[in-house]
Design a protein around this motif. Sequence first.
Motif, PDB file in Angstrom:
ATOM      1  N   GLU A 152     -32.049 -22.382  -7.643  1.00  0.00           N
ATOM      2  CA  GLU A 152     -31.527 -22.831  -8.936  1.00  0.00           C
ATOM      3  C   GLU A 152     -30.443 -21.885  -9.446  1.00  0.00           C
ATOM      4  N   LEU A 153     -30.661 -20.585  -9.281  1.00  0.00           N
ATOM      5  CA  LEU A 153     -29.652 -19.614  -9.705  1.00  0.00           C
ATOM      6  C   LEU A 153     -28.359 -19.827  -8.930  1.00  0.00           C
ATOM      7  N   GLU A 154     -28.479 -20.044  -7.637  1.00  0.00           N
ATOM      8  CA  GLU A 154     -27.288 -20.262  -6.817  1.00  0.00           C
ATOM      9  C   GLU A 154     -26.511 -21.484  -7.302  1.00  0.00           C
ATOM     10  N   GLY A 155     -27.222 -22.562  -7.597  1.00  0.00           N
ATOM     11  CA  GLY A 155     -26.555 -23.751  -8.111  1.00  0.00           C
ATOM     12  C   GLY A 155     -25.873 -23.505  -9.439  1.00  0.00           C
ATOM     13  N   LEU A 156     -26.513 -22.677 -10.287  1.00  0.00           N
ATOM     14  CA  LEU A 156     -25.931 -22.350 -11.582  1.00  0.00           C
ATOM     15  C   LEU A 156     -24.660 -21.524 -11.436  1.00  0.00           C
ATOM     16  N   LEU A 157     -24.679 -20.549 -10.525  1.00  0.00           N
ATOM     17  CA  LEU A 157     -23.534 -19.655 -10.365  1.00  0.00           C
ATOM     18  C   LEU A 157     -22.388 -20.311  -9.610  1.00  0.00           C
ATOM     19  N   ILE A 158     -22.710 -21.140  -8.619  1.00  0.00           N
ATOM     20  CA  ILE A 158     -21.660 -21.711  -7.778  1.00  0.00           C
ATOM     21  C   ILE A 158     -20.770 -22.650  -8.571  1.00  0.00           C
ATOM     22  N   GLU A 159     -21.281 -23.221  -9.664  1.00  0.00           N
ATOM     23  CA  GLU A 159     -20.477 -24.092 -10.514  1.00  0.00           C
ATOM     24  C   GLU A 159     -19.286 -23.339 -11.094  1.00  0.00           C
ATOM     25  N   ARG A 160     -19.482 -22.048 -11.338  1.00  0.00           N
ATOM     26  CA  ARG A 160     -18.447 -21.249 -11.997  1.00  0.00           C
ATOM     27  C   ARG A 160     -17.778 -20.253 -11.054  1.00  0.00           C
ATOM     28  N   PHE A 161     -18.489 -19.868  -9.987  1.00  0.00           N
ATOM     29  CA  PHE A 161     -17.984 -18.832  -9.090  1.00  0.00           C
ATOM     30  C   PHE A 161     -18.067 -19.322  -7.642  1.00  0.00           C
ATOM     31  N   PRO A 162     -17.064 -20.041  -7.169  1.00  0.00           N
ATOM     32  CA  PRO A 162     -17.109 -20.599  -5.807  1.00  0.00           C
ATOM     33  C   PRO A 162     -17.195 -19.560  -4.700  1.00  0.00           C
ATOM     34  N   SER A 163     -16.838 -18.306  -4.980  1.00  0.00           N
ATOM     35  CA  SER A 163     -16.864 -17.269  -3.942  1.00  0.00           C
ATOM     36  C   SER A 163     -18.253 -16.699  -3.712  1.00  0.00           C
ATOM     37  N   LEU A 164     -19.254 -17.181  -4.429  1.00  0.00           N
ATOM     38  CA  LEU A 164     -20.614 -16.679  -4.313  1.00  0.00           C
ATOM     39  C   LEU A 164     -21.097 -16.706  -2.863  1.00  0.00           C
TER      40      LEU A 164
ATOM     41  N   ARG B 239     -28.692 -19.637 -18.169  1.00  0.00           N
ATOM     42  CA  ARG B 239     -27.876 -20.853 -18.175  1.00  0.00           C
ATOM     43  C   ARG B 239     -27.208 -21.047 -19.532  1.00  0.00           C
ATOM     44  N   GLU B 240     -27.946 -20.817 -20.594  1.00  0.00           N
ATOM     45  CA  GLU B 240     -27.378 -20.970 -21.934  1.00  0.00           C
ATOM     46  C   GLU B 240     -26.229 -19.996 -22.163  1.00  0.00           C
ATOM     47  N   SER B 241     -26.397 -18.766 -21.694  1.00  0.00           N
ATOM     48  CA  SER B 241     -25.343 -17.768 -21.875  1.00  0.00           C
ATOM     49  C   SER B 241     -24.086 -18.142 -21.096  1.00  0.00           C
ATOM     50  N   LEU B 242     -24.255 -18.604 -19.856  1.00  0.00           N
ATOM     51  CA  LEU B 242     -23.099 -18.964 -19.041  1.00  0.00           C
ATOM     52  C   LEU B 242     -22.423 -20.227 -19.569  1.00  0.00           C
ATOM     53  N   ASN B 243     -23.206 -21.156 -20.090  1.00  0.00           N
ATOM     54  CA  ASN B 243     -22.602 -22.348 -20.675  1.00  0.00           C
ATOM     55  C   ASN B 243     -21.744 -21.988 -21.878  1.00  0.00           C
ATOM     56  N   ALA B 244     -22.217 -21.035 -22.658  1.00  0.00           N
ATOM     57  CA  ALA B 244     -21.463 -20.599 -23.827  1.00  0.00           C
ATOM     58  C   ALA B 244     -20.198 -19.856 -23.435  1.00  0.00           C
ATOM     59  N   ALA B 245     -20.161 -19.340 -22.203  1.00  0.00           N
ATOM     60  CA  ALA B 245     -19.025 -18.531 -21.755  1.00  0.00           C
ATOM     61  C   ALA B 245     -18.201 -19.230 -20.685  1.00  0.00           C
ATOM     62  N   SER B 246     -18.388 -20.534 -20.526  1.00  0.00           N
ATOM     63  CA  SER B 246     -17.744 -21.245 -19.420  1.00  0.00           C
ATOM     64  C   SER B 246     -16.232 -21.152 -19.451  1.00  0.00           C
ATOM     65  N   ALA B 247     -15.658 -21.000 -20.633  1.00  0.00           N
ATOM     66  CA  ALA B 247     -14.199 -20.919 -20.717  1.00  0.00           C
ATOM     67  C   ALA B 247     -13.673 -19.593 -20.203  1.00  0.00           C
ATOM     68  N   VAL B 248     -14.535 -18.589 -20.164  1.00  0.00           N
ATOM     69  CA  VAL B 248     -14.118 -17.254 -19.742  1.00  0.00           C
ATOM     70  C   VAL B 248     -14.386 -17.032 -18.261  1.00  0.00           C
ATOM     71  N   ALA B 249     -15.444 -17.626 -17.751  1.00  0.00           N
ATOM     72  CA  ALA B 249     -15.930 -17.334 -16.400  1.00  0.00           C
ATOM     73  C   ALA B 249     -14.900 -17.451 -15.301  1.00  0.00           C
ATOM     74  N   PRO B 250     -14.010 -18.464 -15.266  1.00  0.00           N
ATOM     75  CA  PRO B 250     -13.094 -18.600 -14.136  1.00  0.00           C
ATOM     76  C   PRO B 250     -12.210 -17.391 -13.881  1.00  0.00           C
ATOM     77  N   ARG B 251     -12.005 -16.560 -14.873  1.00  0.00           N
ATOM     78  CA  ARG B 251     -11.142 -15.389 -14.681  1.00  0.00           C
ATOM     79  C   ARG B 251     -11.764 -14.358 -13.746  1.00  0.00           C
ATOM     80  N   LEU B 252     -13.063 -14.506 -13.468  1.00  0.00           N
ATOM     81  CA  LEU B 252     -13.731 -13.539 -12.616  1.00  0.00           C
ATOM     82  C   LEU B 252     -13.717 -13.922 -11.137  1.00  0.00           C
ATOM     83  N   ILE B 253     -13.192 -15.094 -10.811  1.00  0.00           N
ATOM     84  CA  ILE B 253     -13.209 -15.533  -9.431  1.00  0.00           C
ATOM     85  C   ILE B 253     -12.417 -14.574  -8.557  1.00  0.00           C
ATOM     86  N   TYR B 254     -12.982 -14.233  -7.411  1.00  0.00           N
ATOM     87  CA  TYR B 254     -12.342 -13.298  -6.495  1.00  0.00           C
ATOM     88  C   TYR B 254     -11.076 -13.927  -5.888  1.00  0.00           C
ATOM     89  N   ARG B 255     -10.006 -13.185  -5.889  1.00  0.00           N
ATOM     90  CA  ARG B 255      -8.727 -13.670  -5.310  1.00  0.00           C
ATOM     91  C   ARG B 255      -8.416 -12.917  -4.046  1.00  0.00           C
TER      92      ARG B 255
END
Length: 369
Positions: A283-295, A353-369
């Motif tokens: 479940e955690l993996e599914g939650l994180l992969i939505e926002r962080f594809p490099s997981l 999940r609640e915390s990440l949903n509240a921060a969804s607009a910020v999360a994409p900036r952390l994706i590894y490039r």
Amino acid sequence: MIPATDRIPHNRGETMRASTDAQGGDLRGLPDGSYLDLGTCVNRYGPPPSVAAALCSVEPERLLAHPYGVEEVFTQTYAKFMATEPEQLVPGRGITEFIRVLAHLLPSNEVAVITPDYTDTIRWFPTHLAPPPGVMETVQTRLERVDRAMSAYPYVVFSNPNNPLGLYLHRDFLTEICRAHPDSILIVDEAYIEFLSEHARLSMVGSGLRNVVVLRSPNKLFGIAGTRTGALWTRNEDIARRVAERKLNWTLSYVDAVLATAALADTMWADRTRAALLRDATELEGLLIERFPSLVRGVPVHYRFLPVADPVAGHRFFLDHGVVVRAFDGRQPGRVSGLRITVPASGELVKLRESLNAASAVAPRLIYR
């Protein structure tokens, strides 16, 4: 779980010390606040009720005398749990003690570490064999490096499952490599092997080879890292003897041994909790992969690794939302840039999940490039 945005250090150096230099579970460098601690790799469902009962049953009078006999009781119980013989175990105060003892016993220029790896391993053994720059680690890349390392070094050290990536190299493949290099000794830190449902079959303890040393501890699975118990397994009589000679007179305290023995005997709790953890991990993996594809996904352990270019920013992102994760700075020797996130218990997962949903607009900036 309380957001601590207003209490985050604003000095970048202070933030660095509070994240990439801190070991998992050490919250002393953080500002005051209430956090969900997902930075340590200890089972958050632990300890089992049997440990609490054992602690309550400790009679103060038993603390008057030295802990005669408790080491033997712990060793016998752990050997049964590991499906091996007590005579093949050297008990100690967690895996870290064995890493340091081996670092003093073995010539440093003869030891290679397959990195990334555990903090004390890369600290005490200076020769690091890392994946090529820009290449994300896989099971195959690690197997190839173990093979090359054992052809070139008398001793090769690594964690399996890996800390921090979570990758597990199957015992059969490692056994084949060890047989191909009988003059090299493989030292395997199996701190997280017990999170695998078939740990007794998948551990290198079952290899039976003389050129294998296995470091084990019940501290992580049973949620008792506050106790310091562990064991070194090997059929190499010389290494076993030399390590045993470095032991303290009283390796384990009475309280540590009583609590660890009570935990190890509660195999039903371990089986139930392990199954719950692996479900939570999915479940955690599914939650994180939505926002962080490099997981790093699909690993058989209770934590996930998230590659990020700026681990300090990543650490602060989660801290801003009341969550502590373990940050690794790829510029440090033996490290890879990213965040290790331990699986929270089921109720805590809802809060995450609640915390990440509240921060969804910020999360994409952390994706590894």
